[in-house]
Design an enzyme around this catalytic site. Structure first.
Site, PDB file in Angstrom:
ATOM      1  N   CYS A  72     -35.542  45.989  49.348  1.00  0.00           N
ATOM      2  CA  CYS A  72     -35.052  45.406  50.308  1.00  0.00           C
ATOM      3  C   CYS A  72     -35.356  45.916  51.590  1.00  0.00           C
ATOM      4  CB  CYS A  72     -33.503  45.061  49.605  1.00  0.00           C
ATOM      5  SG  CYS A  72     -32.753  44.829  47.749  1.00  0.00           S
TER       6      CYS A  72
ATOM      7  N   CYS B 175     -31.307  49.619  47.703  1.00  0.00           N
ATOM      8  CA  CYS B 175     -32.721  49.044  47.593  1.00  0.00           C
ATOM      9  C   CYS B 175     -33.665  48.998  48.244  1.00  0.00           C
ATOM     10  CB  CYS B 175     -32.121  47.992  46.945  1.00  0.00           C
ATOM     11  SG  CYS B 175     -34.003  47.449  46.843  1.00  0.00           S
TER      12      CYS B 175
END
Ligand code: ZN
Length: 143
Positions: free
Chosen positions: A71, A68
């Site tokens: 993230c 991600c």
């Protein structure tokens, strides 16, 4: 005053720390790790459950995964926020790819998602990456 329950994020041991020792860098009675060091710990599902249920110090969880992008972008901001919030809340990361049960159990639908736990309950949840100042403000408002 009752001692504060604080789960060691390194070994998972539940520690009881007298209130007056909270400001003097308390350590885990089992493994010696600092309990309130202001560093982000990577924890697994078992430690997450234990800390979220028991701890008297607020726990802020960043549910993330290595694939991600947002993230990974938020990681340094989250670390900065952890330093700033040292002593007020503990910030931890849970890799939902390595610990899929954690994501399922807490009903995480998208990442990054942050959840703030205090007094054995989830107090707030926030999805999407945020800069450190916003994380700090959100945590202060949540717990
Ligand atoms: Zn420990």
């Amino acid at each position: 005053m009752a001692p504060k329950k604080i789960t060691c994020l390194e070994c998972g041991q539940l520690n009881r720390v007298p209130e007056e020792k909270l400001s003097s860098a308390p350590k885990c009675g089992t493994c010696g790790a600092r309990l309130l060091g202001g560093k982000v710990a990577e924890i697994d599902f078992a430690t997450l459950q234990k800390a979220a249920r028991n701890d008297d110090v607020p726990l802020v969880v960043d549910f993330w995964a290595p694939w991600c992008g947002p993230c990974r972008m938020m990681a340094p901001e989250f670390s900065k926020a952890a330093t700033e919030l040292a002593g007020q809340a503990r910030l931890v990361k849970v890799n939902t790819e390595a610990h899929p049960k954690a994501g399922a159990s807490y009903n995480i639908r998208g990442i990054p998602t942050m959840a703030a736990f205090s007094g054995g309950r989830e107090k707030a949840r926030q999805s999407g990456a945020m800069p450190s100042a916003s994380i700090v403000n959100w945590v202060k408002g949540a717990v």
